[in-house]
Design a protein around this motif. Structure first.
Motif, mmCIF file in Angstrom:
data_model
loop_
_atom_site.group_PDB
_atom_site.id
_atom_site.type_symbol
_atom_site.label_atom_id
_atom_site.label_comp_id
_atom_site.label_asym_id
_atom_site.label_seq_id
_atom_site.Cartn_x
_atom_site.Cartn_y
_atom_site.Cartn_z
ATOM 1 N N ASP A 133 55.189 36.850 47.297
ATOM 2 C CA ASP A 133 55.482 38.269 47.104
ATOM 3 C C ASP A 133 55.297 38.642 45.627
ATOM 4 N N PRO A 134 54.267 39.442 45.294
ATOM 5 C CA PRO A 134 54.017 39.784 43.883
ATOM 6 C C PRO A 134 55.031 40.769 43.322
ATOM 7 N N GLU A 135 55.877 41.330 44.198
ATOM 8 C CA GLU A 135 56.901 42.279 43.742
ATOM 9 C C GLU A 135 58.217 41.575 43.418
ATOM 10 N N THR A 151 45.688 33.171 40.812
ATOM 11 C CA THR A 151 46.813 34.120 40.951
ATOM 12 C C THR A 151 47.119 34.883 39.660
ATOM 13 N N LEU A 152 46.174 34.883 38.721
ATOM 14 C CA LEU A 152 46.403 35.529 37.428
ATOM 15 C C LEU A 152 46.897 36.973 37.564
ATOM 16 N N HIS A 153 46.355 37.693 38.536
ATOM 17 C CA HIS A 153 46.704 39.108 38.712
ATOM 18 C C HIS A 153 48.049 39.293 39.408
ATOM 19 N N ARG A 154 48.703 38.162 39.779
ATOM 20 C CA ARG A 154 49.960 38.278 40.533
ATOM 21 C C ARG A 154 51.132 37.553 39.883
ATOM 22 N N ILE A 155 50.936 36.985 38.701
ATOM 23 C CA ILE A 155 52.013 36.141 38.160
ATOM 24 C C ILE A 155 52.800 36.778 37.024
#
Length: 359
Positions: A133-135, A151-155
């Protein structure tokens, strides 16, 4: 008072649920019986952790030799978890993400840290592109470089991220600089129960100089020295009763700080000059996009010379690729092979790849 391995912290949560020691056994049986393969691995580890033995058997990754199975003290694993918690100031109730397989020590220790420190840990399928869950905000997570890349755009929602298992490329380090996540590279091995030292990888970690960012800092209660080959010697009495002599050549800056230069068994003696393949590789990372490594071959004049092995169909490179290297560091030959051989944990197996080249 130091926690013991047969206790579960009352703040510990797994996938949103509190579990006592006995409850966790039931969860483990259920995962083994009904879970997906990665959940079965987690269940099997939990059954090992919760039995009445004081040690568990753990597989090494095979990155520095043949994979083997060794016994680790559960109490030493608890001590390792506490050292990590102290270093990163983790608190009971903090959230953690487990996206590494429980078959190897890195995944096992994420769960041990949660059990011992009272973390609320979520377990997701340990793929190279883990889905989470990126939120949701996570205080702590461990990944391999391939997972970080995907996952750079989500961490940005992860507060502290430790990265290990393989070298972090120059290209990935550049991408990490704008993240608010505090990213650290780890140094360790199965025998030291994962990392015994970390170094900052991006601007968010500390306001340190570029020089300090090349240094590893040991965790609490761990001191270091060198042997006659300039290799790192680790003294960690809470993890092991014996000093651990590594094959990693280092430059010491203090009893708790060092710079990693390379592996003793990879060193190239070229005309009396010691070349460290890993240092040459670091200089080349900004100019070569494919996977590659530096090795050596026999030479009548210098005894040994450096060579470049690249994961590609052809060995044609741009003329300025070696512009950052000295004459003695510059590879005398370039060999292409695709794909590279890998260890069971996904690292480049240099020896097997070289053996295929010679066929």
């Amino acid at each position: 008072m130091t926690p013991t391995f047969d206790k579960v912290h009352n703040r510990f949560k797994l996938n949103g649920n509190y579990f006592s020691f006995e409850d966790l056994k039931e969860v483990a049986y259920s995962l083994v019986k009904e879970g997906e393969p990665f959940e079965k691995d987690l269940g099997n580890f939990l059954l090992d952790w919760l039995d009445d033995k004081d040690s568990i058997l753990v597989k090494t990754s095979g990155s520095t030799g043949q994979p083997k199975t060794i016994a680790l003290s559960k109490q030493a694993m608890v001590n390792s978890a506490i050292a990590t918690g102290d270093f990163f100031k983790l608190q009971p109730g903090d959230s953690a993400l487990l996206c590494l397989p429980a078959t190897y020590i890195a995944g096992k220790m994420m769960l041990v840290r949660a059990i011992v420190l009272g973390l609320e840990i979520d377990n997701v399928k340990p793929t190279t592109n883990p889905i989470f869950d990126p939120e949701k905000q996570y205080d702590f997570c461990a990944m391999i470089p391939a997972q970080v890349e995907k996952t750079l755009h989500r961490i940005n929602n992860i507060k502290i991220l430790i990265v290990g298992g393989a070298p972090v490329s120059y290209q990935l380090k550049v991408k990490l600089q704008d993240l608010k996540t505090k990213v650290f590279e780890t140094y360790g091995m199965t025998e030291t129960i994962t990392h015994i030292a970390v170094k900052p990888l991006n601007a968010s970690t500390v306001s340190s100089s570029a020089v300090e960012r090349s240094h590893f800092q040991t965790l609490p209660n761990i001191t270091i020295s060198q042997n006659k080959n300039d290799c790192l010697v680790i003294e960690a009495p809470q993890l092991t009763a014996f000093k651990i002599e590594t094959n990693d050549i280092v430059k010491l800056h203090s009893k708790t700080s060092f710079q990693w230069l390379g592996r003793l068994d990879n060193v190239i003696n070229s005309g009396g000059v010691k070349l460290f393949p890993e240092q040459i590789e670091a200089k080349l990372q900004s100019t070569i996009n494919s996977r590659f490594f530096i090795s050596s071959e026999k030479d009548n004049t210098f005894g040994e010379v450096a060579i470049l092995v690249i994961e590609a169909e052809g060995n044609t490179l741009k003329p300025n690729v070696f512009s950052k290297l000295t004459a003695i560091e510059t590879p005398k030959n370039v060999y292409a092979i695709s794909p590279f051989s890998e260890t069971s944990s996904g690292k480049i197996d240099r020896n097997k790849t070289l053996a295929r080249l010679k066929k």
